[in-house]
Scaffold this active site. Structure first.
Site, PDB file in Angstrom:
ATOM      1  CG  HIS A   1      -2.072  -0.903   0.846  1.00  0.00           C
ATOM      2  ND1 HIS A   1      -3.119  -1.147   2.071  1.00  0.00           N
ATOM      3  CD2 HIS A   1      -2.213  -1.973   0.241  1.00  0.00           C
ATOM      4  CE1 HIS A   1      -4.081  -1.793   1.509  1.00  0.00           C
ATOM      5  NE2 HIS A   1      -3.319  -2.637   0.696  1.00  0.00           N
TER       6      HIS A   1
ATOM      7  CE1 TYR B   1      -4.716   3.830   8.789  1.00  0.00           C
ATOM      8  CE2 TYR B   1      -5.051   3.793  11.229  1.00  0.00           C
ATOM      9  CZ  TYR B   1      -4.343   3.093  10.358  1.00  0.00           C
ATOM     10  OH  TYR B   1      -3.595   2.333  10.504  1.00  0.00           O
TER      11      TYR B   1
ATOM     12  N   PRO C   1      -2.980   0.431  19.336  1.00  0.00           N
ATOM     13  CG  PRO C   1      -5.049  -0.627  18.972  1.00  0.00           C
ATOM     14  CD  PRO C   1      -4.388   0.181  20.001  1.00  0.00           C
TER      15      PRO C   1
ATOM     16  CE  LYS D   1       4.575   3.348  13.168  1.00  0.00           C
ATOM     17  NZ  LYS D   1       5.028   2.699  12.022  1.00  0.00           N
TER      18      LYS D   1
ATOM     19  CE1 TYR E   1      -0.613   3.819   9.592  1.00  0.00           C
ATOM     20  CE2 TYR E   1       0.224   2.671   7.629  1.00  0.00           C
ATOM     21  CZ  TYR E   1      -0.753   2.991   8.626  1.00  0.00           C
ATOM     22  OH  TYR E   1      -1.748   1.893   8.485  1.00  0.00           O
TER      23      TYR E   1
HETATM   24  P1  FAD Z   1       3.144 -11.624  21.601  1.00  0.00           P
HETATM   25  O1  FAD Z   1       2.814 -11.884  20.524  1.00  0.00           O
HETATM   26  O2  FAD Z   1       2.272 -11.572  22.711  1.00  0.00           O
HETATM   27  O3  FAD Z   1       4.041 -13.318  22.086  1.00  0.00           O
HETATM   28  C1  FAD Z   1       4.344 -13.596  23.335  1.00  0.00           C
HETATM   29  C2  FAD Z   1       4.374 -15.101  23.363  1.00  0.00           C
HETATM   30  O4  FAD Z   1       4.887 -15.373  24.691  1.00  0.00           O
HETATM   31  C3  FAD Z   1       3.079 -15.432  23.226  1.00  0.00           C
HETATM   32  O5  FAD Z   1       3.010 -16.607  22.201  1.00  0.00           O
HETATM   33  C4  FAD Z   1       2.690 -16.186  24.492  1.00  0.00           C
HETATM   34  O6  FAD Z   1       1.757 -17.304  24.628  1.00  0.00           O
HETATM   35  C5  FAD Z   1       4.211 -16.096  25.077  1.00  0.00           C
HETATM   36  N1  FAD Z   1       4.035 -16.472  26.420  1.00  0.00           N
HETATM   37  C6  FAD Z   1       3.476 -15.593  27.350  1.00  0.00           C
HETATM   38  N2  FAD Z   1       3.683 -16.283  28.592  1.00  0.00           N
HETATM   39  C7  FAD Z   1       4.604 -17.354  28.538  1.00  0.00           C
HETATM   40  C8  FAD Z   1       5.063 -18.109  29.262  1.00  0.00           C
HETATM   41  N3  FAD Z   1       4.911 -18.159  30.764  1.00  0.00           N
HETATM   42  N4  FAD Z   1       5.629 -19.403  28.855  1.00  0.00           N
HETATM   43  C9  FAD Z   1       5.937 -19.465  27.771  1.00  0.00           C
HETATM   44  N5  FAD Z   1       5.239 -18.682  26.757  1.00  0.00           N
HETATM   45  C10 FAD Z   1       4.915 -17.365  27.289  1.00  0.00           C
HETATM   46  N6  FAD Z   1      -0.634  -4.444  16.923  1.00  0.00           N
HETATM   47  C11 FAD Z   1      -0.762  -3.620  15.746  1.00  0.00           C
HETATM   48  O7  FAD Z   1       0.081  -3.044  15.342  1.00  0.00           O
HETATM   49  N7  FAD Z   1      -2.146  -3.640  15.279  1.00  0.00           N
HETATM   50  C12 FAD Z   1      -3.132  -4.407  15.653  1.00  0.00           C
HETATM   51  O8  FAD Z   1      -4.154  -4.525  15.210  1.00  0.00           O
HETATM   52  C13 FAD Z   1      -2.986  -4.969  16.916  1.00  0.00           C
HETATM   53  N8  FAD Z   1      -3.885  -5.972  17.416  1.00  0.00           N
HETATM   54  C14 FAD Z   1      -3.737  -6.446  18.648  1.00  0.00           C
HETATM   55  C15 FAD Z   1      -4.617  -7.267  19.577  1.00  0.00           C
HETATM   56  C16 FAD Z   1      -4.296  -7.885  20.569  1.00  0.00           C
HETATM   57  C17 FAD Z   1      -5.515  -8.626  21.307  1.00  0.00           C
HETATM   58  C18 FAD Z   1      -3.379  -7.959  21.122  1.00  0.00           C
HETATM   59  C19 FAD Z   1      -2.874  -8.586  22.484  1.00  0.00           C
HETATM   60  C20 FAD Z   1      -2.044  -7.046  20.660  1.00  0.00           C
HETATM   61  C21 FAD Z   1      -2.403  -6.425  19.405  1.00  0.00           C
HETATM   62  N9  FAD Z   1      -1.315  -5.646  18.631  1.00  0.00           N
HETATM   63  C22 FAD Z   1      -1.638  -5.159  17.305  1.00  0.00           C
HETATM   64  C23 FAD Z   1       0.044  -5.378  19.137  1.00  0.00           C
HETATM   65  C24 FAD Z   1       0.895  -6.631  18.317  1.00  0.00           C
HETATM   66  O9  FAD Z   1      -0.035  -7.861  18.196  1.00  0.00           O
HETATM   67  C25 FAD Z   1       1.917  -7.043  19.587  1.00  0.00           C
HETATM   68  O10 FAD Z   1       2.737  -5.924  19.647  1.00  0.00           O
HETATM   69  C26 FAD Z   1       2.814  -8.282  18.981  1.00  0.00           C
HETATM   70  O11 FAD Z   1       2.103  -9.510  19.105  1.00  0.00           O
HETATM   71  C27 FAD Z   1       3.862  -8.128  20.025  1.00  0.00           C
HETATM   72  O12 FAD Z   1       4.735  -9.400  19.669  1.00  0.00           O
HETATM   73  P2  FAD Z   1       5.340 -10.133  20.820  1.00  0.00           P
HETATM   74  O13 FAD Z   1       6.213 -11.370  20.310  1.00  0.00           O
HETATM   75  O14 FAD Z   1       6.317  -9.085  21.526  1.00  0.00           O
HETATM   76  O15 FAD Z   1       4.575 -10.635  21.867  1.00  0.00           O
HETATM   77  C1  DHB Z   2      -4.349  -3.107  11.429  1.00  0.00           C
HETATM   78  C2  DHB Z   2      -4.331  -2.753  12.915  1.00  0.00           C
HETATM   79  C3  DHB Z   2      -3.922  -1.582  13.078  1.00  0.00           C
HETATM   80  O1  DHB Z   2      -3.944  -1.175  14.300  1.00  0.00           O
HETATM   81  C4  DHB Z   2      -3.846  -0.571  12.130  1.00  0.00           C
HETATM   82  O2  DHB Z   2      -3.437   0.743  12.398  1.00  0.00           O
HETATM   83  C5  DHB Z   2      -3.814  -0.881  10.922  1.00  0.00           C
HETATM   84  C6  DHB Z   2      -4.286  -2.056  10.513  1.00  0.00           C
HETATM   85  C7  DHB Z   2      -4.882  -4.449  10.856  1.00  0.00           C
HETATM   86  O3  DHB Z   2      -5.086  -5.197  11.960  1.00  0.00           O
HETATM   87  O4  DHB Z   2      -5.036  -4.689   9.809  1.00  0.00           O
END
Ligand code: FAD
Ligand code: DHB
Length: 395
Positions: free
Chosen positions: A75, A204, A295, A299, A387
């Site tokens: 995009h 948005y 969100p 980021k 962005y």
């Molecule tokens: P995570 O993806 O949380 O991974 C952490 C991992 O550690 C998980 O698999 C978990 O099961 C594991 N874990 C936890 N505790 C333990 C333990 N005790 N032992 C072993 N394993 C463990 N960001 C956006 O930019 N746009 C979005 O739309 C968006 N939507 C989101 C929706 C939700 C519900 C959430 C929670 C987050 C969202 N985010 C979004 C944020 C983005 O998804 C996260 O920033 C990203 O997942 C971070 O990755 P990570 O690997 O740091 O953590």
């Molecule tokens: C999506 C999530 C976001 O938070 C955003 O700013 C743009 C896209 C997505 O899940 O596609």
């Protein structure tokens, strides 16, 4: 008791832990990833979908570009909608960069598949993960394997990639740890629907009823979000109500939001959180374990990947050459990007959401800010640069 040893013990198989393991393997550094959930669970968990320009380049450079190039959607801009008008911001024209819509679930699938093909250690469905002696030169992790065996993993270093609720962050003594937190008085209700997106690029939308976002996962699957009250219950939002609210917030003469079967529906709380430092002795935090952004700026996932790019470089220097200079700077280097993204996400959030209660003054300020973004090249470029993402080092 099963005792094993590795160079880097990684807690968590989200994007941070998986991509870190992948980067280290390319450099010949051994790692074991421990994950509490099942493969199906980590591969289905619906979350982010927008990848920054350099994150895409990085994934390609490290051999994770095949499906991304085949099905990722490039995009060159976004649409910003307010006061009944839709405006396009052309990122390519403004800053020469783009973003790619590619689901977090797909990155997780790509790395897990690659890891399994190459027989790199990934232990799923582990329980009772506990970190020990992280301030010493010989840290270890105890856990129970999926088949119930008590295990101990000795490591040179531990990477805490276990998300906001994982056990790693609590290892940093509270006297040495500083945290910052901000809650928002609203949440996002997200749906995944089996219907072609009604837009070419993300929309948005700022509306008096609340924010709405039209995103997508593929040419046949739409991802849509609605601002709802922070304590909202999903029961109050049957599908028809969700579509009606989306219709209202995206309404534009001559444009129509196509409806389709809702495959998934969930509510995500919104918060900002930063914990510093991101290193304590031989423990390094990365991703959501150390910071959460609201969100709105897309980021969270990108920051998690930026952290592990820096962490992988620092750990290679440490474990291969005994060079501590990069690990010593890890926390400070990451946190500068974390605060830049926190600032951007907070700004996007406050510009686009509708505050509960009547705040006519605040609403006029939001409109003034939005008008500036779509009419001033300088303001639009500032948004486009943030962005599409702060440049990442080459790997
Ligand atoms: P995570 O993806 O949380 O991974 C952490 C991992 O550690 C998980 O698999 C978990 O099961 C594991 N874990 C936890 N505790 C333990 C333990 N005790 N032992 C072993 N394993 C463990 N960001 C956006 O930019 N746009 C979005 O739309 C968006 N939507 C989101 C929706 C939700 C519900 C959430 C929670 C987050 C969202 N985010 C979004 C944020 C983005 O998804 C996260 O920033 C990203 O997942 C971070 O990755 P990570 O690997 O740091 O953590
Ligand atoms: C999506 C999530 C976001 O938070 C955003 O700013 C743009 C896209 C997505 O899940 O596609």
């Amino acid at each position: 008791m099963r005792r094993t040893r590795t160079q880097v013990g990684i807690v968590g198989a989200g994007p941070a832990g998986l991509v870190l393991g992948h980067l280290l393997a390319r450099e010949g550094i051994d790692a074991v990833i421990l994950e509490a959930k099942s493969r199906a669970y980590v591969e289905q968990r619906q979350r982010a979908g927008v990848l920054e320009h350099d994150v895409v380049r990085l994934l390609r450079d490290v051999g994770l570009g095949k499906r991304l190039d085949a099905i990722g959607m490039i995009h060159d801009g976004i649409h910003l909608q307010f006061a009944g008008e839709r405006h396009r911001l052309d990122f390519r024209a403004l800053c020469g960069r783009s973003v790619t819509v590619y689901a977090q679930t797909d990155i997780v699938k790509d790395v897990v598949a690659d890891r399994l093909v190459r027989a790199l250690p990934l232990e799923l469905e582990v329980e009772d993960v506990a970190l020990h002696d992280v301030a010493s030169a010989a840290p270890h992790i105890s856990y129970r394997s999926a088949d119930g065996e008590a295990c101990e993993l000795a490591c040179d270093v531990i990477a805490g990639c276990d998300g906001f609720h994982g056990p790693s962050r609590a290892q940093i003594p509270s006297a040495l740890q500083k945290t910052w937190e901000r809650a928002y008085p609203y949440a996002w209700l997200g749906i995944l629907a089996d219907v072609a997106p009604s837009t070419d690029e993300l929309i948005y939308a700022h509306h008096p009823d609340g924010f709405a976002l039209h995103s997508m996962r593929s040419p046949r699957v739409s991802r849509l979000y609605l601002q709802v009250a922070e304590d909202e219950s999903l029961d109050a939002w049957p599908d028809a109500r969700v579509w009606d609210a989306l219709d209202t917030r995206f309404a534009l003469p001559g444009w129509r939001l196509e409806r389709g079967p809702v495959r998934e529906k969930g509510i995500t709380a919104m918060r900002s959180f930063v914990s510093a430092p991101m290193r304590y002795g031989r423990l390094f935090l990365a991703g959501d374990a150390a910071h959460i952004v609201p969100p709105t700026g897309a980021k969270g996932l990108n920051l998690a990947i930026a952290d592990v790019v820096l962490l992988a470089q620092a750990l290679v220097a440490l474990l291969r050459n005994g060079d501590e200079s990069l690990v010593d700077r890890y926390s400070e280097t990451c946190l500068s990007r974390v605060w830049a993204c926190t600032q951007f996400s907070t700004w996007m959030t406050s510009m686009l959401h509708t505050a509960p209660g009547k705040d006519g003054f605040g609403a006029e300020l939001q409109l003034a800010q939005l008008r500036q973004v779509v009419s001033s090249k300088a303001a639009a470029t500032a948004l486009a640069e943030r962005y599409t993402g702060i440049p990442l080092p080459r790997v």
